[in-house]
Scaffold this motif. Structure first.
Motif, PDB file in Angstrom:
ATOM      1  N   ILE A   5       0.835  -1.211   0.000  1.00 28.23           N
ATOM      2  CA  ILE A   5       0.000   0.000   0.000  1.00 28.23           C
ATOM      3  C   ILE A   5       0.864   1.253   0.000  1.00 28.23           C
ATOM      4  CG2 ILE A   5      -1.649   1.359   1.360  1.00 28.23           C
ATOM      5  CD1 ILE A   5      -2.625  -1.318   2.547  1.00 28.23           C
ATOM      6  N   THR A   6       0.480   2.219  -0.837  1.00 33.07           N
ATOM      7  CA  THR A   6       0.948   3.600  -0.688  1.00 33.07           C
ATOM      8  C   THR A   6      -0.179   4.373  -0.026  1.00 33.07           C
ATOM      9  OG1 THR A   6       2.387   3.531  -2.634  1.00 33.07           O
ATOM     10  CG2 THR A   6       1.686   5.694  -1.876  1.00 33.07           C
ATOM     11  N   LEU A   7       0.034   4.768   1.229  1.00 37.09           N
ATOM     12  CA  LEU A   7      -0.976   5.543   1.953  1.00 37.09           C
ATOM     13  C   LEU A   7      -0.824   7.015   1.592  1.00 37.09           C
ATOM     14  CD1 LEU A   7      -3.177   5.789   4.186  1.00 37.09           C
ATOM     15  CD2 LEU A   7      -1.289   6.155   5.795  1.00 37.09           C
ATOM     16  N   VAL A   8      -1.921   7.622   1.135  1.00 35.12           N
ATOM     17  CA  VAL A   8      -1.952   9.047   0.807  1.00 35.12           C
ATOM     18  C   VAL A   8      -2.979   9.682   1.733  1.00 35.12           C
ATOM     19  CG1 VAL A   8      -2.225  10.769  -1.014  1.00 35.12           C
ATOM     20  CG2 VAL A   8      -1.448   8.452  -1.600  1.00 35.12           C
ATOM     21  N   ALA A   9      -2.518  10.528   2.661  1.00 32.66           N
ATOM     22  CA  ALA A   9      -3.402  10.984   3.739  1.00 32.66           C
ATOM     23  C   ALA A   9      -3.334  12.485   3.935  1.00 32.66           C
ATOM     24  CB  ALA A   9      -3.036  10.271   5.041  1.00 32.66           C
ATOM     25  N   HIS A  10      -4.514  13.071   4.145  1.00 29.63           N
ATOM     26  CA  HIS A  10      -4.647  14.512   4.391  1.00 29.63           C
ATOM     27  C   HIS A  10      -5.429  14.729   5.675  1.00 29.63           C
ATOM     28  CE1 HIS A  10      -6.892  18.429   3.813  1.00 29.63           C
ATOM     29  NE2 HIS A  10      -5.656  18.825   3.618  1.00 29.63           N
ATOM     30  N   ASP A  11      -5.011  15.700   6.490  1.00 29.15           N
ATOM     31  CA  ASP A  11      -5.767  16.109   7.669  1.00 29.15           C
ATOM     32  C   ASP A  11      -5.999  14.879   8.563  1.00 29.15           C
ATOM     33  OD1 ASP A  11      -7.492  18.624   8.657  1.00 29.15           O
ATOM     34  OD2 ASP A  11      -8.805  16.877   8.828  1.00 29.15           O
ATOM     35  N   LEU A  58       2.370  -2.066   4.247  1.00 26.91           N
ATOM     36  CA  LEU A  58       2.701  -0.705   3.810  1.00 26.91           C
ATOM     37  C   LEU A  58       3.960  -0.687   2.961  1.00 26.91           C
ATOM     38  CD1 LEU A  58       2.039   2.366   4.073  1.00 26.91           C
ATOM     39  CD2 LEU A  58       3.594   2.385   6.039  1.00 26.91           C
ATOM     40  N   SER A  59       3.924   0.096   1.880  1.00 28.30           N
ATOM     41  CA  SER A  59       5.069   0.250   0.989  1.00 28.30           C
ATOM     42  C   SER A  59       5.624   1.672   0.983  1.00 28.30           C
ATOM     43  CB  SER A  59       4.671  -0.137  -0.436  1.00 28.30           C
ATOM     44  OG  SER A  59       5.726   0.057  -1.340  1.00 28.30           O
ATOM     45  N   ARG A  60       4.720   2.681   1.023  1.00 31.77           N
ATOM     46  CA  ARG A  60       5.135   4.088   0.957  1.00 31.77           C
ATOM     47  C   ARG A  60       4.128   4.948   1.712  1.00 31.77           C
ATOM     48  NH1 ARG A  60       5.337   2.212  -4.276  1.00 31.77           N
ATOM     49  NH2 ARG A  60       7.358   2.168  -5.345  1.00 31.77           N
ATOM     50  N   GLU A 118       9.404   2.075   8.381  1.00 29.29           N
ATOM     51  CA  GLU A 118      10.639   2.343   7.650  1.00 29.29           C
ATOM     52  C   GLU A 118      10.403   2.155   6.159  1.00 29.29           C
ATOM     53  OE1 GLU A 118      13.493  -0.221   9.508  1.00 29.29           O
ATOM     54  OE2 GLU A 118      13.738   1.119  11.236  1.00 29.29           O
ATOM     55  N   VAL A 119       9.692   3.116   5.582  1.00 24.46           N
ATOM     56  CA  VAL A 119       9.340   3.095   4.163  1.00 24.46           C
ATOM     57  C   VAL A 119       9.649   4.465   3.568  1.00 24.46           C
ATOM     58  CG1 VAL A 119       7.529   1.361   4.485  1.00 24.46           C
ATOM     59  CG2 VAL A 119       6.948   3.807   4.631  1.00 24.46           C
ATOM     60  N   ARG A 169      14.762  11.323   5.994  1.00 25.55           N
ATOM     61  CA  ARG A 169      15.049  10.999   4.589  1.00 25.55           C
ATOM     62  C   ARG A 169      13.857  11.279   3.670  1.00 25.55           C
ATOM     63  NH1 ARG A 169      18.364   5.225   4.997  1.00 25.55           N
ATOM     64  NH2 ARG A 169      20.071   6.000   6.310  1.00 25.55           N
ATOM     65  N   ALA A 170      12.810  11.839   4.195  1.00 24.41           N
ATOM     66  CA  ALA A 170      11.609  12.080   3.401  1.00 24.41           C
ATOM     67  C   ALA A 170      11.869  13.076   2.279  1.00 24.41           C
ATOM     68  CB  ALA A 170      10.484  12.601   4.287  1.00 24.41           C
ATOM     69  N   GLU A 171      11.226  12.832   1.153  1.00 25.81           N
ATOM     70  CA  GLU A 171      11.184  13.833   0.085  1.00 25.81           C
ATOM     71  C   GLU A 171      10.125  14.876   0.467  1.00 25.81           C
ATOM     72  OE1 GLU A 171      10.718  12.264  -3.877  1.00 25.81           O
ATOM     73  OE2 GLU A 171      11.633  10.358  -3.301  1.00 25.81           O
ATOM     74  N   THR A 172      10.369  16.126   0.087  1.00 27.88           N
ATOM     75  CA  THR A 172       9.438  17.198   0.449  1.00 27.88           C
ATOM     76  C   THR A 172       9.103  18.038  -0.771  1.00 27.88           C
ATOM     77  OG1 THR A 172      10.376  17.323   2.678  1.00 27.88           O
ATOM     78  CG2 THR A 172       9.026  19.166   1.954  1.00 27.88           C
ATOM     79  N   VAL A 173       7.827  18.315  -0.932  1.00 24.70           N
ATOM     80  CA  VAL A 173       7.349  19.246  -1.953  1.00 24.70           C
ATOM     81  C   VAL A 173       6.577  20.339  -1.235  1.00 24.70           C
ATOM     82  CG1 VAL A 173       5.891  19.572  -3.978  1.00 24.70           C
ATOM     83  CG2 VAL A 173       7.245  17.476  -3.749  1.00 24.70           C
TER      84      VAL A 173
END
Length: 293
Positions: free
Chosen positions: A108-114, A131-133, A235-236, A263-267
């Protein structure tokens, strides 16, 4: 104007409806794209629903990604118990786990807001093998500081919260104040009003406000603290997409995530406010797509 909740909102949400029974609750979810693909699980916050993710779902499912978006209990097309006591962080986490297990979602790639952040992360720390990402957008997963903005304190307060949220639906009506564009698309507002046509349908919104843990005495505080403590165990790869003009989740919240996941990428989306997916759907979708490569 309140639209037809079962409609497609002038073609902006033309996805098949899917349902899952989780205890006494019927949960609605979107499931688009190839069923054998690694899933992206989109989780919304307050007061939105899976409609929030319409642009990423359409774009990414069209490029071969499986995209699922759940409506939390009390939101969107899911069941809306009228009792505030029916809603808890624990119940919302359990509902996400029920969906994951029923569909046997893995990688799973979890995409979460609020609120999707603590709820989704609460599920993932209990099932890290699935979980994958992580993709986190203007969210949190810890006790909030005492300087909660005054307007949120008003929504939380006994009596006044019932008047503002249950009676006036003012949390939905105030959404444009947390967007970069103060003159929102009327179709979008129609879609966000549609799940809440009357007093009794709005309990989930008020309950979310009162579940925010400000002190260790609050009902959700023990579970939120447990989720926070276990976050480093995930650790993903992590992507942080942040609306930098958010009046609630201001840049210090982003800094806290960076401390947790160095190590997170940030936008950073400088022109976006809290509802970052509405402010810049192309920017958010593009960031997720690049992260998945």
């Amino acid at each position: 104007m309140v639209g037809d909740l079962d409609g497609d909102f002038h073609g902006t949400f033309a996805f098949e409806q899917n349902y899952l029974d989780a205890g006494d609750c019927r949960l609605h979810y979107v499931d688009e794209g190839p069923r054998d693909g690694a899933p992206l699980l989109f989780l919304h916050g307050n007061p939105t629903w899976s409609y929030l993710w319409r642009h990423p779902i359409a774009e990414l499912s069209g490029k071969g990604h499986r995209c699922l978006a759940l409506d939390h209990m009390g939101f969107g097309r899911s069941s809306k118990p009228p009792r505030l006591s029916a809603y808890s962080l624990r119940r919302h986490v359990d509902n996400v786990i029920a969906l994951i297990e029923a569909l046997d979602l893995r990688d799973i790639t979890l995409v979460a807001h609020d609120w999707g952040g603590p709820i989704g992360l609460g599920a993932m720390v209990e099932h890290p093998e699935r979980l994958s990402r992580l993709v986190l957008l203007n969210t949190w997963a810890w006790e909030l500081p005492s300087f909660l903005p005054p307007f949120l304190r008003e929504f939380r307060s006994e009596g006044l919260g019932e008047i503002l949220i249950l009676g006036g639906n003012l949390f939905v009506e105030s959404m444009p104040s947390a967007m970069a564009r103060r003159e929102p698309n009327p179709v979008m507002l129609e879609a966000y009003r549609a799940p809440f046509p009357d007093y009794w349908s709005r309990a989930g919104m008020l309950a979310f406000h009162r579940e925010i843990p400000l002190t260790e005495r609050d009902r959700s505080a023990p579970l939120m603290a447990s989720i926070h403590e276990r976050l480093p165990s995930l650790e993903v790869p992590v992507l942080l997409v942040w609306g930098m003009r958010d009046p609630v989740f201001q840049p210090p919240f982003l800094d806290q995530w960076r401390e947790l996941y160095p190590r997170a990428e940030t936008v950073e989306l400088a022109g976006c406010s809290h509802f970052v997916v509405e402010d810049d759907p192309a920017g958010v979708t593009g960031a997720i797509e690049r992260f998945l490569r």
